[in-house]
Motif scaffolding. Sequence first.
Motif, mmCIF file in Angstrom:
data_model
loop_
_atom_site.group_PDB
_atom_site.id
_atom_site.type_symbol
_atom_site.label_atom_id
_atom_site.label_comp_id
_atom_site.label_asym_id
_atom_site.label_seq_id
_atom_site.Cartn_x
_atom_site.Cartn_y
_atom_site.Cartn_z
ATOM 1 N N ILE A 1 -81.560 -17.126 -30.690
ATOM 2 C CA ILE A 1 -80.160 -17.341 -31.463
ATOM 3 C C ILE A 1 -79.202 -17.242 -30.320
ATOM 4 C CG2 ILE A 1 -78.850 -16.959 -33.203
ATOM 5 C CD1 ILE A 1 -81.660 -17.676 -34.150
ATOM 6 N N ARG A 2 -78.711 -18.444 -30.084
ATOM 7 C CA ARG A 2 -77.511 -18.506 -29.325
ATOM 8 C C ARG A 2 -76.241 -19.097 -29.801
ATOM 9 N NH1 ARG A 2 -77.408 -23.766 -27.702
ATOM 10 N NH2 ARG A 2 -78.948 -25.141 -27.441
ATOM 11 N N ARG A 3 -75.092 -18.989 -29.213
ATOM 12 C CA ARG A 3 -74.037 -19.855 -29.545
ATOM 13 C C ARG A 3 -74.132 -21.264 -29.448
ATOM 14 N NH1 ARG A 3 -68.643 -17.475 -29.901
ATOM 15 N NH2 ARG A 3 -67.422 -19.190 -30.736
ATOM 16 N N ALA A 4 -73.830 -22.011 -30.186
ATOM 17 C CA ALA A 4 -73.768 -23.366 -30.086
ATOM 18 C C ALA A 4 -73.243 -24.221 -29.043
ATOM 19 C CB ALA A 4 -73.659 -24.182 -31.510
ATOM 20 N N VAL B 1 -67.636 -19.391 -35.612
ATOM 21 C CA VAL B 1 -68.591 -19.236 -34.863
ATOM 22 C C VAL B 1 -69.745 -19.954 -35.286
ATOM 23 C CG1 VAL B 1 -70.089 -17.342 -33.956
ATOM 24 C CG2 VAL B 1 -67.768 -16.762 -34.291
ATOM 25 N N PHE C 1 -73.903 -20.856 -34.438
ATOM 26 C CA PHE C 1 -75.061 -20.519 -33.788
ATOM 27 C C PHE C 1 -76.209 -21.851 -33.808
ATOM 28 C CE2 PHE C 1 -73.600 -16.195 -34.878
ATOM 29 C CZ PHE C 1 -73.347 -15.601 -33.636
ATOM 30 N N ASN D 1 -79.319 -24.043 -37.516
ATOM 31 C CA ASN D 1 -77.996 -23.711 -36.997
ATOM 32 C C ASN D 1 -77.323 -22.818 -38.205
ATOM 33 O OD1 ASN D 1 -76.297 -25.669 -38.802
ATOM 34 N ND2 ASN D 1 -77.615 -27.025 -37.828
ATOM 35 N N GLY E 1 -73.359 -20.925 -39.220
ATOM 36 C CA GLY E 1 -71.800 -20.529 -38.736
ATOM 37 C C GLY E 1 -71.186 -19.679 -39.587
ATOM 38 N N LEU F 1 -81.408 -16.319 -37.986
ATOM 39 C CA LEU F 1 -80.114 -16.797 -38.130
ATOM 40 C C LEU F 1 -79.315 -15.939 -38.958
ATOM 41 C CD1 LEU F 1 -80.668 -20.745 -38.207
ATOM 42 C CD2 LEU F 1 -79.325 -19.630 -36.543
ATOM 43 N N ALA G 1 -78.270 -12.523 -37.070
ATOM 44 C CA ALA G 1 -77.279 -12.910 -36.114
ATOM 45 C C ALA G 1 -76.059 -13.041 -36.651
ATOM 46 C CB ALA G 1 -77.498 -14.186 -35.339
ATOM 47 N N LEU G 2 -75.576 -13.640 -37.973
ATOM 48 C CA LEU G 2 -74.363 -13.929 -38.430
ATOM 49 C C LEU G 2 -73.928 -12.441 -38.981
ATOM 50 C CD1 LEU G 2 -75.327 -16.930 -40.709
ATOM 51 C CD2 LEU G 2 -73.650 -17.047 -38.725
ATOM 52 N N THR H 1 -73.045 -10.104 -36.026
ATOM 53 C CA THR H 1 -71.664 -10.521 -35.551
ATOM 54 C C THR H 1 -70.485 -10.390 -36.532
ATOM 55 O OG1 THR H 1 -73.023 -12.355 -34.062
ATOM 56 C CG2 THR H 1 -70.592 -12.728 -34.527
#
Length: 173
Positions: free
Chosen positions: A5-8, A52, A54, A65, A67, A99, A102-103, A106
Amino acid sequence: MDIVIRRAEPEDFEAFYRTFQDRESYWGTLQPPFPSRELWRKRLVEPKEGDVVFAACIDGEVIGNAGLHAFPNPRRAHAMHVGMTVRSDHKGKGVGSALMQALCDTADKWMNVVRLELTVYTDNERAIALYRKFGFEVEGTHRAFALRDGEYVDTFFMARLRPKSFPGAVERP
């Protein structure tokens, strides 16, 4: 199979565009069918302030993805809206969980978000189960919320309050 998982990034727009060419992706979201490449390019090159987004990748390929989307009203600064999709050929393989983790991490640990909100079609059982796994609860039903393939369909409005284990958590009444 390692899910990264990374920033888009702006160059991910082609992969996002391809994901939403998949009927299952736009069927389960409020995204319109047949999006343009330009729509996705612009969303990733010029994101809305506070958002944000991802990308979930396997072997460098974007396969999903998600967000966190800020509300413009300052009285809603403590809350964000969640959106997510996973390519149909990767559903059921842990991508949605990665995902969502990660959301939540964050929002909880880096953004001081107290409340995460989302809407989900009432017939999207897989997504509802995922959201419940991460502490989301149904707060209401929106009847005839959206037009999908010629029919008005209902959605659940779901939310998650920051868990008590985090500083500043909201106590439930």
